[in-house]
Enzyme design. Structure first.
Site, PDB file in Angstrom:
ATOM      1  N   SER A 264      63.770  43.975  41.565  1.00 33.60           N
ATOM      2  CA  SER A 264      64.373  42.709  41.156  1.00 33.60           C
ATOM      3  C   SER A 264      63.714  41.541  41.901  1.00 33.60           C
ATOM      4  O   SER A 264      62.508  41.336  41.797  1.00 33.60           O
ATOM      5  CB  SER A 264      65.889  42.774  41.396  1.00 33.60           C
TER       6      SER A 264
ATOM      7  N   ASP B 231      68.601  45.785  30.152  1.00 29.07           N
ATOM      8  CA  ASP B 231      68.799  45.019  31.384  1.00 29.07           C
ATOM      9  C   ASP B 231      69.238  43.602  31.020  1.00 29.07           C
ATOM     10  O   ASP B 231      68.452  42.814  30.498  1.00 29.07           O
ATOM     11  CB  ASP B 231      67.493  44.986  32.184  1.00 29.07           C
TER      12      ASP B 231
ATOM     13  N   HIS C  32      69.943  47.378  34.849  1.00 30.51           N
ATOM     14  CA  HIS C  32      69.078  46.721  35.831  1.00 30.51           C
ATOM     15  C   HIS C  32      68.601  47.628  36.960  1.00 30.51           C
ATOM     16  O   HIS C  32      67.427  47.592  37.336  1.00 30.51           O
ATOM     17  CB  HIS C  32      69.810  45.511  36.418  1.00 30.51           C
TER      18      HIS C  32
END
Length: 269
Positions: free
Chosen positions: A107, A214, A244
């Site tokens: 991320s 996601d 995610h």
């Protein structure tokens, strides 16, 4: 389970809580770069999986995150965080100078890892990006407000495994409050810097992993960034239905198998 060795690192802004998962038979060094609002205490199973692939594993909680110092969820300069990652790499290689380094960024940590590869291209042998924030990120639109709305991460967007969201919501070391303006502004600057700096070298193997469900970091938004930096060594995998946190998804074994196959090809150690 491999118990981590906990240690403290002097970061650019604050003392950092670091962890090493030792492996006497290590052939390479995996450097974990975690995402926004979380911490490396959530990565024990990831470290175990990477160790099974032949890695010694190391990482630190970013400033303002987990057990590191600083105001919670506040990062005012991501270049300093990239320098913190380099300090982790340097410390880990002390005594293990011949281990090839592989960054594993998730991320926001994916953006930090890419920026590291731009600044220190000779320091790493390969890179794994899990749902990286690159290109554009709609969360940065919150900067248009005079007062940042209280819109914390929705735990249900993390994984199809409901226990993951429940553990995240109950974790006192996870930041559950609103985004900080300074952090969003610094992240916006980081994404612009990445997009307009040099692309990744053609000889750097990079594996980009993303779920097509996601909702937190949309794959199309990330592609806008990867297309600007990708070299010839760039590979990608998309997982149908995955959300995610791919390392915490119901198909995590498939994800780890893809990482194992990639590192077996990419790492010469």
């Amino acid at each position: 389970m491999i118990p981590p060795i906990e240690w403290t690192l002097s970061g650019q802004a604050t003392p950092l809580a670091a962890r090493t998962w030792p492996n006497p038979d290590a052939r390479w060094l995996a450097v974990l770069v975690h995402g926004y609002g979380e911490h490396l205490g959530r990565y024990q199973h990831v470290a175990d999986a990477l160790a099974g692939m032949g890695a010694m594993v190391v990482g630190a909680d970013h400033t303002g995150h987990g057990r590191s110092g600083g105001e919670r969820a506040l990062i005012g300069d991501f270049e300093a965080v990239v320098s913190d990652v380099d300090a982790v790499v340097t410390a880990a290689l002390d005594g293990h100078p011949d281990l090839p380094v592989v960054l594993v960024g998730h991320s926001m940590g994916g953006a930090i890892a890419v920026r590291y590869a731009q600044r220190f291209p000779d320091r790493i042998a390969a890179m794994v990006l899990s749902a990286p924030v690159l290109g554009v990120w709609p969360v940065l639109d919150l900067l248009e407000y005079d007062e940042i709305p209280d819109t914390p991460v929705d735990p249900s967007t993390l994984s199809r495994d409901s226990s993951v969201g429940a553990a995240y919501a109950a974790d006192p070391l996870v930041w559950h409050g609103p985004y900080k303006r300074a952090t969003l502004a610094a992240l916006d600057q980081l994404l612009q810097t990445i997009s307009f700096d040099q692309p990744l070298g053609d000889d750097l193997p990079v594996l980009w992993l993303h779920g097509d469900a996601d909702e937190l970091v949309d794959q199309a938004d990330t592609r806008a960034g990867t297309d600007r930096v990708r070299g010839l060594g760039f590979e990608e995998h998309t997982y149908s239905g995955a959300r995610h946190e791919l390392f915490n998804e119901i198909n995590r074994d498939e994800v780890f198998a893809d990482i194992a196959a990639f590192t077996a090809r990419a790492v010469k150690g």
